[in-house]
Design a protein around this motif. Structure first.
Motif, PDB file in Angstrom:
ATOM      1  N   THR A  38       0.848  -1.193   0.000  1.00 17.44           N
ATOM      2  CA  THR A  38       0.000   0.000   0.000  1.00 17.44           C
ATOM      3  C   THR A  38       0.887   1.246   0.000  1.00 17.44           C
ATOM      4  O   THR A  38       0.673   2.175  -0.779  1.00 17.44           O
ATOM      5  N   ILE A  39       1.905   1.243   0.847  1.00 14.84           N
ATOM      6  CA  ILE A  39       2.820   2.380   0.928  1.00 14.84           C
ATOM      7  C   ILE A  39       3.639   2.505  -0.358  1.00 14.84           C
ATOM      8  O   ILE A  39       3.809   3.606  -0.896  1.00 14.84           O
ATOM      9  N   LEU A  40       4.120   1.381  -0.864  1.00 16.72           N
ATOM     10  CA  LEU A  40       4.891   1.410  -2.106  1.00 16.72           C
ATOM     11  C   LEU A  40       4.049   1.929  -3.268  1.00 16.72           C
ATOM     12  O   LEU A  40       4.516   2.749  -4.064  1.00 16.72           O
ATOM     13  N   ARG A  41       2.815   1.453  -3.358  1.00 10.23           N
ATOM     14  CA  ARG A  41       1.939   1.869  -4.460  1.00 10.23           C
ATOM     15  C   ARG A  41       1.674   3.368  -4.430  1.00 10.23           C
ATOM     16  O   ARG A  41       1.676   4.026  -5.458  1.00 10.23           O
ATOM     17  N   VAL A  42       1.470   3.921  -3.256  1.00  6.15           N
ATOM     18  CA  VAL A  42       1.234   5.357  -3.120  1.00  6.15           C
ATOM     19  C   VAL A  42       2.428   6.149  -3.660  1.00  6.15           C
ATOM     20  O   VAL A  42       2.268   7.230  -4.205  1.00  6.15           O
ATOM     21  N   ASN A  43       3.616   5.587  -3.532  1.00  9.49           N
ATOM     22  CA  ASN A  43       4.828   6.271  -3.964  1.00  9.49           C
ATOM     23  C   ASN A  43       5.190   6.014  -5.419  1.00  9.49           C
ATOM     24  O   ASN A  43       6.189   6.552  -5.906  1.00  9.49           O
ATOM     25  N   LEU A  44       4.416   5.210  -6.114  1.00  9.41           N
ATOM     26  CA  LEU A  44       4.649   4.991  -7.550  1.00  9.41           C
ATOM     27  C   LEU A  44       3.983   6.137  -8.313  1.00  9.41           C
ATOM     28  O   LEU A  44       2.804   6.087  -8.643  1.00  9.41           O
ATOM     29  N   ILE A  45       4.770   7.185  -8.540  1.00 10.63           N
ATOM     30  CA  ILE A  45       4.239   8.385  -9.180  1.00 10.63           C
ATOM     31  C   ILE A  45       5.127   8.756 -10.363  1.00 10.63           C
ATOM     32  O   ILE A  45       6.188   8.173 -10.568  1.00 10.63           O
ATOM     33  N   GLY A  46       4.693   9.713 -11.118  1.00 14.99           N
ATOM     34  CA  GLY A  46       5.454  10.164 -12.275  1.00 14.99           C
ATOM     35  C   GLY A  46       5.288   9.222 -13.450  1.00 14.99           C
ATOM     36  O   GLY A  46       4.545   8.245 -13.387  1.00 14.99           O
ATOM     37  N   LEU A  47       5.981   9.525 -14.526  1.00 16.93           N
ATOM     38  CA  LEU A  47       5.841   8.724 -15.748  1.00 16.93           C
ATOM     39  C   LEU A  47       6.204   7.265 -15.529  1.00 16.93           C
ATOM     40  O   LEU A  47       5.504   6.374 -15.994  1.00 16.93           O
ATOM     41  N   GLU A  48       7.293   6.994 -14.843  1.00 15.48           N
ATOM     42  CA  GLU A  48       7.706   5.612 -14.619  1.00 15.48           C
ATOM     43  C   GLU A  48       6.795   4.912 -13.615  1.00 15.48           C
ATOM     44  O   GLU A  48       6.391   3.772 -13.831  1.00 15.48           O
ATOM     45  N   GLY A  49       6.493   5.557 -12.528  1.00 15.60           N
ATOM     46  CA  GLY A  49       5.707   4.949 -11.463  1.00 15.60           C
ATOM     47  C   GLY A  49       4.292   4.610 -11.854  1.00 15.60           C
ATOM     48  O   GLY A  49       3.758   3.564 -11.479  1.00 15.60           O
ATOM     49  N   SER A 103      12.372   7.075  -2.111  1.00 14.96           N
ATOM     50  CA  SER A 103      11.043   6.600  -2.506  1.00 14.96           C
ATOM     51  C   SER A 103      10.585   7.140  -3.858  1.00 14.96           C
ATOM     52  O   SER A 103       9.560   6.713  -4.382  1.00 14.96           O
ATOM     53  N   SER A 104      11.355   8.044  -4.441  1.00 14.98           N
ATOM     54  CA  SER A 104      10.993   8.561  -5.766  1.00 14.98           C
ATOM     55  C   SER A 104      11.655   7.755  -6.885  1.00 14.98           C
ATOM     56  O   SER A 104      11.371   7.971  -8.058  1.00 14.98           O
ATOM     57  N   ASN A 105      12.510   6.810  -6.528  1.00 17.30           N
ATOM     58  CA  ASN A 105      13.233   6.006  -7.505  1.00 17.30           C
ATOM     59  C   ASN A 105      12.423   4.743  -7.821  1.00 17.30           C
ATOM     60  O   ASN A 105      12.402   3.793  -7.034  1.00 17.30           O
TER      61      ASN A 105
END
Length: 183
Positions: A38-49, A103-105
């Motif tokens: 849940t925490i990881l998914r929330v941090n999947l942002i941007g074009l790659e995420g 967490s942005s990587n």
């Protein structure tokens, strides 16, 4: 507890207490993975995420389903879950899928996801090896979960560029192998 169920499994030579320990540790791994994903998914942002988010969500929901499917079998065999969540977390059969320092990587997030799946593949393969031909219900459950964990690993490893797996993302059907245990 289903007394005949436990007795029949014991008569095959399986140490039911050891099997229960594995099942409880895997249930802990599934529930904690659901939380950490849940925490990881929330941090999947941007074009790659964003490209990974839907697959991470499928794996997250399926891990919750794996937990839900394991619990009845644990109690059928005379086991139980720890009464405190902290204890349950700490006995997890796999290390926590914690958020990486950066967490942005997205690549680092994917490495956490794929390693969690690889641990699960090892855990369920072990249970299948112990129960094959002896405890048909636990074997069927562990094999069903194993099928889904292998798909999760394949999805994430492809994003890491480790090569094609031949697996495709499922559309609208979560837990196709485990769903029979959720009814």
């Amino acid at each position: 507890m289903a007394k005949v169920t436990r007795k029949m499994v014991e008569e095959t030579g399986i140490n039911v207490d050891e099997l229960l320990e594995l099942l409880v540790k895997n249930a802990a791994a599934e529930l904690t993975t659901f939380y950490y994903y849940t925490i990881l998914r929330v941090n999947l942002i941007g074009l790659e995420g964003e490209g990974v988010k839907e697959i991470a969500e499928s794996a997250r929901i399926e891990d919750r389903n794996h937990f839900e499917a394991l619990v009845p079998r644990i109690y059928e065999l005379g086991g139980k879950l720890p009464s405190h969540m902290n204890n349950f977390h700490d006995i997890s059969g796999c290390p926590p899928a914690s958020l990486p320092v950066d967490s942005s990587n997205t690549t680092e997030l994917l490495k956490v996801l794929v390693e969690a799946e690889r641990c699960a593949v090892r855990q369920y393969t072990h249970i299948c090896n112990i129960t094959a031909g002896k405890d048909h219900r636990t074997y069927d459950l562990a094999l069903s979960i194993l099928h889904e964990e292998i798909q999760h690993e394949s999805w994430f490893s492809e994003f890491l560029g480790e090569g094609p797996s031949g697996h495709f993302q499922r559309r609208g059907d979560t837990s196709p192998f485990v769903s029979k245990f959720l009814e």
